[in-house]
Design a protein around this motif. Structure first.
Motif, PDB file in Angstrom:
ATOM      1  N   TYR A 387      14.541  16.175 157.143  1.00 18.25           N
ATOM      2  CA  TYR A 387      15.301  17.517 156.792  1.00 18.25           C
ATOM      3  C   TYR A 387      14.457  18.422 155.886  1.00 18.25           C
ATOM      4  O   TYR A 387      14.633  19.763 156.191  1.00 18.25           O
ATOM      5  CB  TYR A 387      16.538  17.057 155.948  1.00 18.25           C
ATOM      6  CG  TYR A 387      17.914  16.867 156.802  1.00 18.25           C
ATOM      7  CD1 TYR A 387      18.229  17.668 157.658  1.00 18.25           C
ATOM      8  CD2 TYR A 387      18.361  15.604 156.666  1.00 18.25           C
ATOM      9  CE1 TYR A 387      19.320  17.162 158.546  1.00 18.25           C
ATOM     10  CE2 TYR A 387      19.556  15.195 157.275  1.00 18.25           C
ATOM     11  CZ  TYR A 387      20.127  16.233 158.306  1.00 18.25           C
ATOM     12  OH  TYR A 387      21.188  15.781 159.021  1.00 18.25           O
ATOM     13  N   GLN A 388      13.721  18.106 155.112  1.00 17.68           N
ATOM     14  CA  GLN A 388      12.886  18.942 153.930  1.00 17.68           C
ATOM     15  C   GLN A 388      11.934  19.504 154.906  1.00 17.68           C
ATOM     16  O   GLN A 388      11.654  20.800 154.898  1.00 17.68           O
ATOM     17  CB  GLN A 388      12.296  18.352 153.157  1.00 17.68           C
ATOM     18  CG  GLN A 388      13.279  17.718 151.816  1.00 17.68           C
ATOM     19  CD  GLN A 388      12.887  16.758 150.773  1.00 17.68           C
ATOM     20  OE1 GLN A 388      11.512  16.729 150.930  1.00 17.68           O
ATOM     21  NE2 GLN A 388      13.630  16.401 149.761  1.00 17.68           N
ATOM     22  N   GLY A 392      11.850  23.495 155.866  1.00 13.35           N
ATOM     23  CA  GLY A 392      10.998  24.265 155.459  1.00 13.35           C
ATOM     24  C   GLY A 392      10.273  25.224 156.613  1.00 13.35           C
ATOM     25  O   GLY A 392      10.105  26.145 156.381  1.00 13.35           O
ATOM     26  N   PRO A 408       6.347  17.719 151.036  1.00  9.44           N
ATOM     27  CA  PRO A 408       7.844  17.438 150.634  1.00  9.44           C
ATOM     28  C   PRO A 408       8.032  18.441 149.453  1.00  9.44           C
ATOM     29  O   PRO A 408       7.408  18.319 148.515  1.00  9.44           O
ATOM     30  CB  PRO A 408       7.832  16.017 150.436  1.00  9.44           C
ATOM     31  CG  PRO A 408       6.728  15.380 151.204  1.00  9.44           C
ATOM     32  CD  PRO A 408       5.637  16.307 151.157  1.00  9.44           C
ATOM     33  N   LYS A 409       9.154  18.906 149.509  1.00 10.15           N
ATOM     34  CA  LYS A 409       9.669  19.659 148.302  1.00 10.15           C
ATOM     35  C   LYS A 409      11.125  19.156 148.033  1.00 10.15           C
ATOM     36  O   LYS A 409      11.681  18.951 148.781  1.00 10.15           O
ATOM     37  CB  LYS A 409       9.648  21.111 148.466  1.00 10.15           C
ATOM     38  CG  LYS A 409       8.260  21.878 149.030  1.00 10.15           C
ATOM     39  CD  LYS A 409       8.650  23.261 149.253  1.00 10.15           C
ATOM     40  CE  LYS A 409       7.232  24.000 149.687  1.00 10.15           C
ATOM     41  NZ  LYS A 409       7.381  25.460 150.024  1.00 10.15           N
ATOM     42  N   LEU A 411      15.032  19.628 147.557  1.00 10.67           N
ATOM     43  CA  LEU A 411      15.885  20.660 148.325  1.00 10.67           C
ATOM     44  C   LEU A 411      16.156  21.802 147.455  1.00 10.67           C
ATOM     45  O   LEU A 411      16.384  22.886 148.089  1.00 10.67           O
ATOM     46  CB  LEU A 411      17.158  20.044 148.847  1.00 10.67           C
ATOM     47  CG  LEU A 411      16.705  18.701 149.850  1.00 10.67           C
ATOM     48  CD1 LEU A 411      18.113  18.180 150.230  1.00 10.67           C
ATOM     49  CD2 LEU A 411      16.362  19.514 151.079  1.00 10.67           C
ATOM     50  N   LEU A 414      14.072  24.773 147.888  1.00 10.77           N
ATOM     51  CA  LEU A 414      14.142  25.670 148.995  1.00 10.77           C
ATOM     52  C   LEU A 414      14.858  27.010 148.980  1.00 10.77           C
ATOM     53  O   LEU A 414      15.955  26.674 148.187  1.00 10.77           O
ATOM     54  CB  LEU A 414      14.377  24.985 150.159  1.00 10.77           C
ATOM     55  CG  LEU A 414      13.718  23.710 150.637  1.00 10.77           C
ATOM     56  CD1 LEU A 414      14.483  22.876 151.777  1.00 10.77           C
ATOM     57  CD2 LEU A 414      12.340  24.103 151.255  1.00 10.77           C
ATOM     58  N   LYS A 450      21.660  13.742 150.432  1.00 15.62           N
ATOM     59  CA  LYS A 450      21.117  13.355 149.232  1.00 15.62           C
ATOM     60  C   LYS A 450      21.944  12.827 148.208  1.00 15.62           C
ATOM     61  O   LYS A 450      21.722  12.081 147.006  1.00 15.62           O
ATOM     62  CB  LYS A 450      20.110  14.697 148.659  1.00 15.62           C
ATOM     63  CG  LYS A 450      19.382  14.546 147.356  1.00 15.62           C
ATOM     64  CD  LYS A 450      18.822  15.994 147.050  1.00 15.62           C
ATOM     65  CE  LYS A 450      17.888  15.801 145.766  1.00 15.62           C
ATOM     66  NZ  LYS A 450      17.610  17.078 145.203  1.00 15.62           N
TER      67      LYS A 450
END
Length: 481
Positions: A387-388, A392, A408-409, A411, A414, A450
């Motif tokens: 999903y990330q 992105g 990866p960040k 959520l 974002l 999450k």
């Protein structure tokens, strides 16, 4: 003092019974105070003849530190007599091996860190529990403890080799961060059954400690993303790259927020009030989320409460909230399935319209993979990572920014699609509208997943509720498919 083959020594005010353990300089006995309370304590008896100058300094420092601190999860110095013995309010229990009370031990470390105290001998044997039925954790044995600011450096070897930080062994120059390494070793041992440098001899142990090899985590048992992240950052050989105390105390896996305390019940109650309000307004998803968050505080509240009647009253209320959460779960699950079917249709249409946009098509494939992975048993962490990645890329396409290597960040980091500029690379039109909607749907799904993963990974709360007889119903209510 009595020799190794003799019985317990005599001490004014206490009745000493069996021996709990012994070390180079001291022996610990279980004892009872002669007062009416018959309080159970541990007596640490030190043989003065065996002490050198450094050991005397350590003993005096230990007494000084313990006299000045009071914490629920640190042994309390009750008495000191010149013979020389320390009486501490240690529960008559056993050392930590299979039970890991991360919040409790971290709370004790935070208390010490705020007072610039380093333990310097953290290991399972020095983390004590009262019992398995009602475990209460206490950090013990401050024989090597020192007053150390984070920038202070020491040069004297202290602690146990298996739990000793590499910089202490290799450079003999270290600071307070050695305690964080020891925490990592304890956590590794609790999870995998042996410390990372387990060895057959001291020479083999020293070779492993001095090696520059990165400590790799076993694949089994499977760890949550947060747990793996914390463990890797604690077991960083280079202290300058090791997790800081501030980041450690704030880490999501440690979860100090839900540690049992006198405020747990008030926090749970406040969340329930919000949940009931949202429930009355017809917002089932928000109500369910708030009920589950409240349960995260009710568990430590039950653990903290000692009055039997109050505990039973809390359990009765929790049962009502669990029942309502079950009803809301059915409503939310039905709504989510409908949204998922709707989102699939829109995604298929968008995919057809993106045939001339390879990058957009690839991002949509990642999003579809995330949805599919979400339905697989145990695939939640992989789904979140997908999903990330997909979000992105889609957000960059909306904004018209150049692609960049995937990192990866969180959520929360974002940007919202509503905040993106309209003068983006994707021109106005039906495809942009569908893309905008797709991003919103995916962000909602990812945030929802999450939250559910976080609830599912609350293993400490589940274990506590097992003892209260509520775990199955709570786990069922707070885990959605």
């Amino acid at each position: 003092m009595a020799g190794p083959g003799w019985g317990p020594p005599r001490l004014d005010g206490f009745i000493l019974t069996e021996r709990l353990g012994s070390g180079t300089y001291a022996t610990v006995y279980k004892a009872y105070a002669k007062k009416d309370t018959r309080e159970v304590v541990a007596i640490k008896c030190v043989s003065k003849k065996s002490l050198n100058k450094a050991s005397v300094e350590n003993l005096l420092t230990e007494i000084e530190i313990l006299k000045g601190i009071r914490h629920r999860h640190i042994v309390q110095l009750k008495d000191f007599q010149e013979v020389t013995c320390l009486a501490s309010s240690i529960p008559a229990g056993f050392c930590l091996r299979r039970w890991l009370g991360s919040s409790c031990s971290t709370s004790a470390l935070q208390f010490l860190h705020e007072r610039n105290i380093s333990h310097l001998d953290l290991k399972p044997q020095n983390i004590l529990l009262s019992s398995l039925e009602k475990p209460h954790l206490k950090l013990a044995d401050f024989g090597f403890a020192q007053h150390m600011s984070p920038w202070d450096e020491k040069h004297v070897l202290r602690g146990s080799p298996l739990y000793m930080a590499p910089e202490m062994v290799c450079q003999r120059q270290y600071d307070a961060r050695v305690d964080l390494w020891s925490v990592g070793v304890i956590l590794y041992e609790a999870l995998f059954g042996q410390p990372p440098f387990a060895s057959r001899s001291f020479s083999e142990l020293e070779e492993k400690i001095r090696s520059n090899r990165v400590i790799e985590l076993p694949l089994r048992p499977a760890l949550s993303q947060d747990c793996r992240d914390l463990l890797q950052r604690l077991l960083e050989r280079d202290p300058s790259r090791r997790i800081s105390f501030q980041d450690f105390f704030a880490h999501p896996w440690v979860d100090l927020e839900h540690m049992p305390s006198g405020e747990s019940l008030a926090q749970a109650t406040a969340l329930v009030v919000q949940a009931v309000k949202k429930d009355q307004e017809g917002d089932a998803a928000a109500a369910l989320s708030l009920y589950c968050k409240a349960l995260d505080f009710f568990v430590p509240a039950l653990h903290y409460e000692v009055d039997t009647q109050r505990k039973e009253a809390i359990k009765a209320k929790v049962g009502q909230y669990v029942s309502r959460a079950e009803e809301l779960k059915a409503i939310v699950s039905s709504s989510n399935r409908a949204l998922l079917r709707q989102g699939t249709s829109a995604r298929d249409l968008l995919r057809e319209m993106a045939r001339d946009k390879p990058r957009l098509l690839a991002a949509l494939e990642v999003a579809s993979a995330a949805v599919a992975k979400e339905d697989e048993a145990g695939g939640e962490q992989d789904a979140l990572a997908l999903y990330q990645h997909g979000l992105g890329e889609l957000l960059l396409l909306l904004a018209g920014e150049a692609p960049s290597p995937y990192t990866p960040k969180p959520l929360a980091a974002l940007p919202s699609p509503r905040a993106l500029p309209l003068s983006a690379a994707e021109p106005p039109g039906r495809r942009r509208e569908l893309l905008h909607t797709e991003v919103q749907n995916l962000m909602a799904r990812a945030e929802y997943l999450k939250e559910q993963v976080k609830m599912r990974e609350s293993h400490w709360e589940a274990e506590t509720l097992d003892k209260e007889g509520l775990s199955e119903s709570v786990r069922s209510s707070c885990t959605l498919q």
